[in-house]
Design a protein around this motif. Sequence first.
Motif, mmCIF file in Angstrom:
data_model
loop_
_atom_site.group_PDB
_atom_site.id
_atom_site.type_symbol
_atom_site.label_atom_id
_atom_site.label_comp_id
_atom_site.label_asym_id
_atom_site.label_seq_id
_atom_site.Cartn_x
_atom_site.Cartn_y
_atom_site.Cartn_z
ATOM 1 N N GLU A 6 0.827 -1.208 0.000
ATOM 2 C CA GLU A 6 0.000 0.000 0.000
ATOM 3 C C GLU A 6 0.864 1.262 0.000
ATOM 4 O OE1 GLU A 6 -2.402 -0.593 3.438
ATOM 5 O OE2 GLU A 6 -3.910 -1.809 2.372
ATOM 6 N N THR A 7 1.940 1.225 0.767
ATOM 7 C CA THR A 7 2.856 2.375 0.784
ATOM 8 C C THR A 7 3.485 2.586 -0.584
ATOM 9 O OG1 THR A 7 3.358 2.043 3.131
ATOM 10 C CG2 THR A 7 4.953 3.303 1.838
ATOM 11 N N GLU A 24 0.950 4.078 -3.091
ATOM 12 C CA GLU A 24 0.738 5.517 -2.932
ATOM 13 C C GLU A 24 1.954 6.309 -3.419
ATOM 14 O OE1 GLU A 24 -1.979 7.246 -2.199
ATOM 15 O OE2 GLU A 24 -2.941 5.289 -2.347
ATOM 16 N N HIS A 25 3.137 5.781 -3.175
ATOM 17 C CA HIS A 25 4.348 6.465 -3.623
ATOM 18 C C HIS A 25 4.404 6.554 -5.142
ATOM 19 C CE1 HIS A 25 8.553 7.586 -4.118
ATOM 20 N NE2 HIS A 25 8.743 6.494 -4.846
ATOM 21 N N GLN A 59 1.745 5.922 -7.185
ATOM 22 C CA GLN A 59 0.430 6.198 -7.785
ATOM 23 C C GLN A 59 0.165 5.209 -8.923
ATOM 24 O OE1 GLN A 59 -2.164 8.871 -6.871
ATOM 25 N NE2 GLN A 59 -0.985 7.993 -5.160
ATOM 26 N N CYS A 82 -2.794 -4.119 -4.679
ATOM 27 C CA CYS A 82 -3.112 -2.822 -4.071
ATOM 28 C C CYS A 82 -3.181 -1.747 -5.151
ATOM 29 C CB CYS A 82 -2.053 -2.427 -3.045
ATOM 30 S SG CYS A 82 -1.996 -3.505 -1.603
ATOM 31 N N ARG A 83 -4.202 -0.926 -5.062
ATOM 32 C CA ARG A 83 -4.352 0.191 -5.986
ATOM 33 C C ARG A 83 -4.082 1.494 -5.253
ATOM 34 N NH1 ARG A 83 -8.945 -3.002 -6.947
ATOM 35 N NH2 ARG A 83 -9.043 -3.954 -9.024
ATOM 36 N N SER A 84 -3.544 2.456 -5.979
ATOM 37 C CA SER A 84 -3.368 3.777 -5.383
ATOM 38 C C SER A 84 -4.666 4.556 -5.516
ATOM 39 C CB SER A 84 -2.238 4.520 -6.107
ATOM 40 O OG SER A 84 -2.686 4.959 -7.377
ATOM 41 N N THR A 85 -4.644 5.794 -5.073
ATOM 42 C CA THR A 85 -5.835 6.638 -5.186
ATOM 43 C C THR A 85 -5.914 7.343 -6.531
ATOM 44 O OG1 THR A 85 -4.590 8.419 -4.115
ATOM 45 C CG2 THR A 85 -5.968 7.042 -2.710
#
Length: 275
Positions: free
Chosen positions: A110-111, A114-115, A117, A136-139
């Motif tokens: 997850e980290t 986000e880093h 994207q 895991c998907r970023s935002t």
Amino acid sequence: MGRKRSTGVAPATQADPAEDRRFVTALARGLELLRCFKPQDRWLAHQELARRTGLPQATVSRLSFTLTSLGYLRHRPDSGEYALSPAVLSLGFSVLTNFEVGRIARPFMETLAEHTQAAVSLGVRHDTSMVYVAHCRSTARLILGLDVGTRLPLAETAMGRAMWCCMAPGMRALLAQRLATLDPSSWPQRQGALKQAEQDYARRGYASSESEWESEIAAIGVGVDLGDGREPLALTVGGAAARLTGALLHENFAPALIQCGRDITAAIQAGDWSD
């Protein structure tokens, strides 16, 4: 009284499978050698394998060499010890292991998502495909719509190429034969891509696939080989090829991906969840 009709099947207690002409003694001995390893064992010496199996040391030498060549055993030349490799656990225990690995890996994934994207995925090999066990998907708005259970081709994807580069030579040879048999016409091109992936992985520490599996997708991948007999996995960062290009992918994301793989490995090895 009427005579009993024979069923033609001998009672199981009277049959000795080893006396059947279909029984392969060498295979049975190889499996017996693998069964020597108990849950608390990591590395066993050659002499201990011979003691536990009751087989001659010369036989143990031939079996252990074959099993090591095929990737089912690991070997420490300096001490002469052997350990179960990830290929063994993939025969039966990979499902339970992979779910737990995915749980432990998720915070790190997850980290990284986000880093970067981008989408971060963890997968294992099934025959000639890779299967997601965590994703895991970023935002970010534009992101890959793949999820756990997604199946990808091995030879054309960063995930598959990273797994290929982490395989034992013997298992790699068997997989190459399988790929060539399934699609002889495409194998020369795939073989070339896999050889290139080996060179890239040795030089920079990760494999890549840019618009090769799907024209809109680019990804880079690293192997997550825990080194203690569990199933190896592959970790990737992927997304739209229009965005993940050049320096962004190879200079920014690659170091973060490599570090994430190391962090996941360290977290799993430090845990006590495998008992």
